[in-house]
Motif scaffolding. Structure first.
Motif, mmCIF file in Angstrom:
data_model
loop_
_atom_site.group_PDB
_atom_site.id
_atom_site.type_symbol
_atom_site.label_atom_id
_atom_site.label_comp_id
_atom_site.label_asym_id
_atom_site.label_seq_id
_atom_site.Cartn_x
_atom_site.Cartn_y
_atom_site.Cartn_z
ATOM 1 N N ILE A 116 129.503 -8.603 -61.913
ATOM 2 C CA ILE A 116 130.376 -7.687 -61.177
ATOM 3 C C ILE A 116 130.898 -8.361 -59.911
ATOM 4 O O ILE A 116 132.080 -8.228 -59.555
ATOM 5 N N ALA A 117 130.031 -9.095 -59.214
ATOM 6 C CA ALA A 117 130.468 -9.821 -58.017
ATOM 7 C C ALA A 117 131.528 -10.859 -58.370
ATOM 8 O O ALA A 117 132.507 -11.048 -57.627
ATOM 9 N N ILE B 10 127.066 -16.315 -57.922
ATOM 10 C CA ILE B 10 128.365 -15.656 -58.139
ATOM 11 C C ILE B 10 129.352 -16.628 -58.762
ATOM 12 O O ILE B 10 130.063 -16.303 -59.729
ATOM 13 N N LEU B 11 129.412 -17.848 -58.223
ATOM 14 C CA LEU B 11 130.314 -18.865 -58.785
ATOM 15 C C LEU B 11 129.932 -19.208 -60.220
ATOM 16 O O LEU B 11 130.807 -19.481 -61.053
ATOM 17 N N LYS B 12 128.645 -19.210 -60.504
ATOM 18 C CA LYS B 12 128.173 -19.487 -61.862
ATOM 19 C C LYS B 12 128.800 -18.518 -62.860
ATOM 20 O O LYS B 12 129.262 -18.927 -63.940
ATOM 21 N N GLU B 13 128.820 -17.226 -62.516
ATOM 22 C CA GLU B 13 129.412 -16.229 -63.411
ATOM 23 C C GLU B 13 130.939 -16.285 -63.378
ATOM 24 O O GLU B 13 131.593 -16.097 -64.404
ATOM 25 N N ALA C 44 131.135 -5.814 -51.948
ATOM 26 C CA ALA C 44 132.338 -5.114 -52.405
ATOM 27 C C ALA C 44 132.978 -4.323 -51.270
ATOM 28 O O ALA C 44 134.214 -4.248 -51.174
ATOM 29 N N LYS C 45 132.160 -3.736 -50.406
ATOM 30 C CA LYS C 45 132.703 -2.999 -49.263
ATOM 31 C C LYS C 45 133.459 -3.922 -48.317
ATOM 32 O O LYS C 45 134.513 -3.561 -47.779
ATOM 33 N N HIS D 119 121.733 -5.378 -56.345
ATOM 34 C CA HIS D 119 122.684 -4.263 -56.297
ATOM 35 C C HIS D 119 123.124 -3.992 -54.863
ATOM 36 O O HIS D 119 124.310 -3.769 -54.591
ATOM 37 N N ILE D 120 122.174 -4.016 -53.934
ATOM 38 C CA ILE D 120 122.512 -3.809 -52.525
ATOM 39 C C ILE D 120 123.470 -4.895 -52.049
ATOM 40 O O ILE D 120 124.461 -4.609 -51.361
ATOM 41 N N CYS D 121 123.186 -6.134 -52.411
ATOM 42 C CA CYS D 121 124.024 -7.261 -51.986
ATOM 43 C C CYS D 121 125.432 -7.160 -52.562
ATOM 44 O O CYS D 121 126.423 -7.319 -51.847
#
Length: 533
Positions: A508-509, A72-75, A140-141, A133-135
């Motif tokens: 997206i994350a 996530i940090l990479k993106e 996001a929730k 996608h699940i993660c």
């Protein structure tokens, strides 16, 4: 490799944060690392990834929450795999964010991230379950709950995602597929015929494509097509297990045809079965072609669902398919996964997501679907006043309050054939707009409940309420631009739908992480203003 959760990150006596000065610690806690460490990292669900590892006693895995957090940090920060590994070694902000400040040695190596992605892709290929996608959606929730976002207001939009491939001409496509198979055959010890040996040579591509002037492009394509037939004859089924062989078979099937006399020729444009699904580049066989908004697109399409609150928003769901996938089908897929809400949820999207079926299906889930533009034929405004039965099969009353004496539902055309008294229609003030057919002894009006609902939609589109919803939907159009400019979705360093979707999920994350940062910064600003007041 055995799966072990990383649920405990206790600080040791050698924790690197102990060496910071008070000023350095203050800056660290004001940085993005603090938000990530407190909100994102603890919300990463490791358990869903346990299926990727063995349940036998063996060497424990690299902590999954560290790997996912690093991706996530990479993106979010625009790093490459090597850069994120090095940053975790030497930058205390990364260590603080990923709770590794007490580790004697940082857990990521140069292959950790690529191996983790490979495990996720292999599991999806085997089971059809997209763990990323699940993660990302579960994360996001968690973020939405902290930001106090409810699903009451949502909007949806799609964006084209370019495949990281070049648009090849037909000659280049044939040559590349033939050359790829020729090189595999040579690698397996096959002695190619003299006329086809050049395909396996290093610099033959430029010489054949750009420097040969004896034949034009179409004539050279025919030459390569016949060379492909000769190579396939030599293979004799011995290369069925290679993708190069399969792609050449697919290319010949899509771009050529065998006449009755047994000769093979290139297909004419009209003879191609489905041009949008043909092979575009052997580097990415799943990429498809689509024309949209005056542009030509090669690759995929992503669908985004954004939940919106007062001065805050979050992408709470996404989908990713070949770019021939329709917006209407994206809506159907999204509704299939939605619960039945106790309170009405507003979903605003553009006209491509609409349709009577989608509106009705959304209503079953407690969702009011509003589309902000109109596609298809526009019915007359008067039909909004026609009254149909609940099942949409029977016309009960027209705008002039006249009831038909006989009705018949035409199932094939999905419309009602209503018989009225001839005198009722002849004297009707709406005759010119309604345009019934006058028969012997009666007048006939053929009308569907879809046309009535479309007329009501057109009437609703002229109200101030609709204008407000249209302005609300416009906000989601910032997401495609942001994903292209900041997160470079059109330059994903991978090929294939599953591979690019995995990278897209982490983007997206990362986008949601930045939205969380903005939200926390707004809370800090509000607190400062209140203190000053």
């Amino acid at each position: 490799m055995a799966f072990v959760t990383n649920s405990s990150q206790q600080m040791s006596l050698t924790d690197s944060t102990f060496n910071l000065t008070e000023r350095e610690r203050r800056f660290l806690e004001k940085s993005w690392a603090k938000t990530f460490a407190d909100r994102i990292f603890p919300a990463i669900d490791e358990d869903i990834f346990s299926v990727l590892y063995s349940n036998k006693a063996s060497r424990p895995n690299t902590p999954v929450n560290v790997i996912v957090g690093a991706l996530i940090l990479k993106e979010a920060l625009g790093d490459s795999d090597d850069e994120i590994v090095q940053a975790l070694m030497f930058d205390i902000r990364y260590q603080y964010a990923l709770h590794t400040t007490s580790f004697e040695e940082q857990p990521l190596s140069d292959r950790t991230l690529s191996r983790f992605r490979a495990r996720c892709l292999a599991y999806e290929t085997e089971t059809g379950i997209d763990l990323i996608h699940i993660c990302v959606t579960s994360l996001a929730k968690e973020i939405a709950e902290f930001m106090r976002l409810t699903p009451a207001m949502q909007r949806m939009d799609s964006l084209m995602v370019a495949a990281n491939i070049r648009n090849l001409s037909l000659l280049e496509l044939f040559y590349t597929c033939v050359a790829n198979l020729a090189k595999v055959m040579v690698a397996r010890g096959i002695d190619l015929p003299t006329e086809q040996k050049h395909y396996a040579e290093k610099d033959d591509y430029n010489a054949f494509i750009y420097h040969q002037r004896k034949l034009d492009a179409n004539e050279r394509t025919i030459v390569v097509m016949h060379d492909a037939e000769k190579l396939l004859d030599i293979c004799e089924g011995g290369f069925d297990d290679t993708s190069e062989y399969q792609l050449l078979i697919r290319l010949l099937k899509e771009q050529t045809i065998t006449d009755d006399d047994g000769t093979r020729r290139l297909r004419d444009k009209k003879e191609k079965e489905d041009p949008s699904k043909v092979l575009l580049n052997p580097s990415d066989p799943e990429a498809t072609f689509r024309k949209k908004a005056g542009g030509k697109h090669l690759g995929y399409v992503a669908n985004l669902t954004e939940t919106v609150g007062e001065n805050k928003s979050l992408v709470t769901d996404y989908a990713y398919e070949q770019n021939i996938y329709s917006d209407s089908q994206f809506m159907k897929d999204h509704l299939d996964q939605e619960p039945v809400y106790d309170q009405e949820v507003l979903m605003v999207a553009d006209g491509a997501y609409g349709g009577e079926g989608n509106v009705a299906k959304a209503a079953e889930h407690g969702i009011r679907l509003i589309t902000t533009n109109f596609t298809g034929r526009k019915p007359a405004d008067i039909f909004a006043e026609f009254i149909f039965s609940e099942d949409g099969h029977e016309l009960i009353e027209c705008i002039n309050h006249k009831k038909p004496f006989y009705t018949h539902y035409d199932e094939h055309n999905d419309r009602c054939n209503a018989h009225f008294k001839k005198c009722d229609c002849a004297s009707c003030p709406y005759l010119q707009e309604c345009k019934p057919s006058f028969k012997v002894g009666y007048s006939l009006k053929e009308l569907s409940w879809k046309a009535v609902n479309r007329a009501k939609q057109l009437r609703f589109m002229k109200t101030e309420e609709f204008t407000k919803y249209a302005h609300f939907r416009n906000g989601v159009e910032a997401l495609p631009s942001l994903l292209r400019r900041k997160y470079h979705v059109d330059k994903i360093p991978a090929h294939g739908k599953k591979q690019t979707r995995l990278h897209f999920g982490f983007k997206i994350a990362a986008l949601n992480f930045h939205k969380l940062l903005d939200y926390e910064n707004s809370l800090i600003c509000c607190a400062c203003e209140n203190n000053l007041a």
